[in-house]
Design a protein around this motif. Structure first.
Motif, PDB file in Angstrom:
ATOM      1  N   ARG A  55      40.520  41.806  33.447  1.00 26.95           N
ATOM      2  CA  ARG A  55      38.671  42.534  32.635  1.00 26.95           C
ATOM      3  C   ARG A  55      39.231  41.654  31.626  1.00 26.95           C
ATOM      4  NH1 ARG A  55      38.286  48.018  33.258  1.00 26.95           N
ATOM      5  NH2 ARG A  55      39.217  49.154  34.147  1.00 26.95           N
ATOM      6  N   ILE A  56      37.691  40.480  31.518  1.00 26.56           N
ATOM      7  CA  ILE A  56      37.458  39.549  30.909  1.00 26.56           C
ATOM      8  C   ILE A  56      37.264  39.573  29.229  1.00 26.56           C
ATOM      9  CG2 ILE A  56      35.992  37.104  31.045  1.00 26.56           C
ATOM     10  CD1 ILE A  56      38.156  38.146  33.359  1.00 26.56           C
ATOM     11  N   HIS A  57      37.829  39.430  29.136  1.00 22.62           N
ATOM     12  CA  HIS A  57      37.075  39.966  26.710  1.00 22.62           C
ATOM     13  C   HIS A  57      36.555  38.380  26.616  1.00 22.62           C
ATOM     14  CE1 HIS A  57      40.290  43.868  27.145  1.00 22.62           C
ATOM     15  NE2 HIS A  57      40.205  43.283  28.261  1.00 22.62           N
ATOM     16  N   SER A  58      35.553  38.866  25.657  1.00 17.35           N
ATOM     17  CA  SER A  58      35.449  37.444  24.499  1.00 17.35           C
ATOM     18  C   SER A  58      35.282  38.013  23.295  1.00 17.35           C
ATOM     19  CB  SER A  58      34.148  37.985  24.840  1.00 17.35           C
ATOM     20  OG  SER A  58      33.542  37.637  26.028  1.00 17.35           O
ATOM     21  N   ARG A  65      42.031  38.968  31.435  1.00 16.15           N
ATOM     22  CA  ARG A  65      43.330  39.831  30.762  1.00 16.15           C
ATOM     23  C   ARG A  65      43.896  40.695  32.204  1.00 16.15           C
ATOM     24  NH1 ARG A  65      44.238  44.548  29.998  1.00 16.15           N
ATOM     25  NH2 ARG A  65      42.628  44.865  29.824  1.00 16.15           N
ATOM     26  N   LEU A 107      51.792  35.144  25.382  1.00 18.91           N
ATOM     27  CA  LEU A 107      50.879  36.231  24.101  1.00 18.91           C
ATOM     28  C   LEU A 107      51.945  37.521  23.407  1.00 18.91           C
ATOM     29  CD1 LEU A 107      47.837  37.462  26.915  1.00 18.91           C
ATOM     30  CD2 LEU A 107      48.168  35.398  24.767  1.00 18.91           C
ATOM     31  N   LEU A 125      42.156  28.458  28.119  1.00 18.12           N
ATOM     32  CA  LEU A 125      40.671  29.204  27.608  1.00 18.12           C
ATOM     33  C   LEU A 125      39.281  28.533  27.390  1.00 18.12           C
ATOM     34  CD1 LEU A 125      43.075  31.927  25.384  1.00 18.12           C
ATOM     35  CD2 LEU A 125      42.011  32.060  27.421  1.00 18.12           C
ATOM     36  N   TRP A 164      40.742  48.377  37.743  1.00 12.99           N
ATOM     37  CA  TRP A 164      40.436  46.470  37.489  1.00 12.99           C
ATOM     38  C   TRP A 164      42.132  46.312  37.650  1.00 12.99           C
ATOM     39  CZ3 TRP A 164      35.617  44.475  37.535  1.00 12.99           C
ATOM     40  CH2 TRP A 164      34.420  44.397  37.843  1.00 12.99           C
ATOM     41  N   ARG A 186      48.757  47.414  33.182  1.00 13.78           N
ATOM     42  CA  ARG A 186      48.611  48.819  34.803  1.00 13.78           C
ATOM     43  C   ARG A 186      47.944  49.678  34.444  1.00 13.78           C
ATOM     44  NH1 ARG A 186      54.382  49.228  36.866  1.00 13.78           N
ATOM     45  NH2 ARG A 186      54.876  47.304  36.920  1.00 13.78           N
ATOM     46  N   TYR A 194      50.536  44.540  27.221  1.00 13.98           N
ATOM     47  CA  TYR A 194      49.296  43.676  27.621  1.00 13.98           C
ATOM     48  C   TYR A 194      47.645  44.370  28.178  1.00 13.98           C
ATOM     49  CZ  TYR A 194      52.606  40.082  26.672  1.00 13.98           C
ATOM     50  OH  TYR A 194      53.715  40.216  25.947  1.00 13.98           O
ATOM     51  N   GLY A 195      48.228  45.940  28.616  1.00 11.74           N
ATOM     52  CA  GLY A 195      47.712  46.450  29.420  1.00 11.74           C
ATOM     53  C   GLY A 195      47.214  46.527  30.942  1.00 11.74           C
ATOM     54  N   HIS A 249      32.858  36.279  34.798  1.00 12.08           N
ATOM     55  CA  HIS A 249      33.742  37.384  35.387  1.00 12.08           C
ATOM     56  C   HIS A 249      34.102  37.196  36.571  1.00 12.08           C
ATOM     57  CE1 HIS A 249      33.157  40.713  31.722  1.00 12.08           C
ATOM     58  NE2 HIS A 249      32.630  39.093  31.819  1.00 12.08           N
ATOM     59  N   PHE A 266      38.286  35.226  27.373  1.00  8.95           N
ATOM     60  CA  PHE A 266      39.976  35.795  27.736  1.00  8.95           C
ATOM     61  C   PHE A 266      40.146  36.982  28.779  1.00  8.95           C
ATOM     62  CE2 PHE A 266      44.022  38.490  26.810  1.00  8.95           C
ATOM     63  CZ  PHE A 266      44.632  37.293  26.185  1.00  8.95           C
TER      64      PHE A 266
END
Ligand code: SF4
Ligand code: SF4
Lengths: 248, 315
Positions: free
Chosen positions: A62-65, A81, A197, A20, A59, A131, A128-129, A27, A79
């Protein structure tokens, strides 16, 4: 069977290490993942209305900020995920059909699309989402750790890596055996204080996240400068002119 | 969590049906209930319709309903598989019991034993339903010790109310069942209030910091979502309900599922005959409505840890 395979210490556990500190949130990994897997083991990754007003799709990554901290000491952290290929994956044990399974030989968590009934329970069980349900095919989809790349004899040896790892322009993603304490990835995790996590839930994720380095922190804001004393030169045109000259 | 109507209907209907089966399966062999064949046919038919209707409705929620039979295979690890297998297995003793009773008038001996077995299957099935939810650690409002008692108590209460109504066509004023129904509603009410208190008071197990491993520099906030549009995770797990609506819906559930049935059962206890039947029917209909609202809320109030990645601070 959705019983978990025994995992004695030292058993191979393939996974990712995500740094990180250096992820720039471009992305690229998510895009490369989508591209490879649209034709890969879990294909298709259905998109609905891809060119319409309300595009949605499956997807694996996925890229979180996020923002961490306040004021000048704060920083932005990108981040990525995806599935963490947990050692205790309840997503597998809740599955009523045996479609979800964890491979004994390398720890990869997969879905057998041919027998999945699309009950969605595994996606509820994953904290963790990782699936995502494919409403078009009616089955659950998830990251395969690019099982069709890492063992693929048709690819050059240096390309037998997950697509996300291959493409990352900053080398923020690393792939290896986290079950082996002496592997390069395990040593990196030990050196950098790699984290699980949500360890409180007890899923024991295999993938590790390296937290942003603290020594690269922006300098903490110093004490505010004292307010300037009233200038005695105020009002004197000559002194003002000298002041302006000197401050050039 | 998104409240899917087929699951809301399935859990409320099958809960009532299994409880009814439990009450007949135990009550008739022990001669606590009449062994009249007409009563048996009516009560067993209602139980079967509620259970089977629930099971069929739950299959509609599947992405591939034609493969539903595969769900019976993983009973060793999966509560959902156990629930499916047990609820179908329960039909075996239930059908033998029904056959012995309705065709031969036998409610003791082997038929009675099958009644007990069906009752045991009914209890086990409802336990599995509760455990499907109670075993999910990412959802604090479900991973809660009140969830299984909740499923039992609400099922039992609806079973008693339905039994009371059916019985009134054979017995003018069934005082014993009426009193038990009253007790079942009051116990269910207490358990539901305890559940609500427990989830309101409980502290968050997971936070955005534990979900991301961040926080050494200070507070963690979401800055940007991965995509601008909705996705499966948000529609399925990110369902949110306003606090205002939540309060109102809890009050509707209190009124319809508990208060109205309590009053109606009391009325039915006093008046037998036609008035009693009407009161008992009011109790059943009101409870059905109230329990659908209650079950809808059970989903709507549940917060999944994936929302931590989409702006929630803690769940
Ligand atoms: S991250 Fe989620 S889907 Fe992946 S193994 Fe863990 S629980 Fe299962
Ligand atoms: S959606 Fe498929 S993989 Fe997931 S629990 Fe149900 S049957 Fe198993």
């Amino acid at each position: 069977m959705t019983d978990l395979p025994a995992s004695p210490p030292g058993r191979k556990q393939l996974g990712l290490v995500i740094d990180l500190d250096i992820c720039v949130g471009c992305h690229a990994c998510a895009t490369a993942c989508k591209e490879w897997n649209s034709g890969g083991h879990m294909a298709p990754l259905t998109d609905f209305h891809p060119y319409g007003g309300d595009p949605q799709g499956v997807w694996f990554n996925r890229i979180h900020s996020f923002e961490e901290g306040d004021g000048e000491g704060a920083r932005t952290v990108h981040f990525p995920r995806s599935c963490l290929h947990c050692a205790e994956p309840a997503c597998v044990t809740v599955c009523p059909t045996g479609a979800s399974y964890k491979r004994a030989e390398d720890g990869i968590v997969l879905v057998n699309e041919a027998i999945c009934i699309g009950c969605k329970l595994c996606s509820w069980a994953c904290p963790y989402g990782a699936r995502e349900f494919d409403a078009d095919v009616g089955v659950m989809k998830k990251c395969t750790l690019c099982i069709d790349r890492i063992y693929n004899d048709n690819l050059a040896v240096e390309e037998r890596l997950p697509a996300c790892v291959m493409v990352c322009p900053t080398h923020a993603r690393h792939f290896g055996d986290l079950g082996d304490p002496n592997s390069a990835v395990s040593e990196m995790v030990a050196r950098r204080g790699g984290l699980d996590l949500m360890p409180e839930l007890g899923y024991r994720p295999v993938n590790k996240y390296l937290p942003p380095r603290l020594d690269r922190m922006a300098p903490a804001p110093g004490p505010a400068e004292p307010p300037a004393a009233p200038d005695p030169a105020e009002g004197n045109r000559l002194l003002r002119w000298i002041d302006r000259l000197l401050s050039r | 969590m998104h409240p899917t109507f087929s699951i809301v209907f399935f859990t409320t209907a099958s809960g009532a049906g299994f409880a009814l089966l439990l009450l007949i399966g135990v009550g008739v062999p022990l001669a606590l209930l009449p062994d009249d064949a007409g009563f048996g046919a009516a009560a067993l038919l209602v139980a079967a319709v509620l259970i089977a209707g629930g099971l069929v409705s739950s299959a509609f929620h599947l992405g591939r309903p034609e493969r539903a039979w595969r769900a019976f295979s993983q009973w060793r690890s999966s509560w959902l598989s156990r629930e499916g297998a047990l609820s179908v297995l329960t039909f075996v003793p239930a059908v033998i019991f029904a056959f012995g009773w309705l065709a031969f008038g036998a409610t003791g001996g082997f038929a009675g034993l099958c009644g007990f077995l069906a009752a045991a299957g009914a209890v086990a099935s409802v336990y599995c339903t509760g455990m499907i939810y109670a075993s999910l650690k990412p959802i604090r409002q479900w991973h809660n010790p009140w969830v299984v008692p909740n499923y039992f108590a609400l099922g039992l209460m609806s079973g008693f109310l339905v039994l009371d109504l059916i019985l009134r066509f054979w017995v003018v004023r069934p005082v014993g069942i009426g009193l038990l129904s009253l007790a079942a509603v009051l116990v269910a009410w207490w358990i539901k209030e305890s559940y609500w208190r427990s989830i309101d008071a409980g502290t968050a197990a997971s936070t955005v910091a534990s979900a991301t491993g961040l926080g050494r520099r200070g507070a963690v906030r979401m800055l940007e979502r991965p995509h601008t549009e909705e996705n499966y995770l948000l529609t399925e797990m990110g369902f949110r309900i306003a606090r205002k609506h939540r309060r109102r819906l809890r009050n509707i559930a209190r009124l319809a599922a508990f208060l109205v049935p309590v009053v109606a059962v009391l009325v039915a206890l006093v008046w037998g005959g036609g008035a009693g039947r009407i009161a008992a029917a009011v109790a059943v209909l009101s409870a059905a409505l109230g329990l659908v609202v209650e079950r809808w809320l059970f989903f709507a109030e549940a917060r999944h840890t994936v929302t931590l990645y989409y702006g929630a601070d803690q769940v």
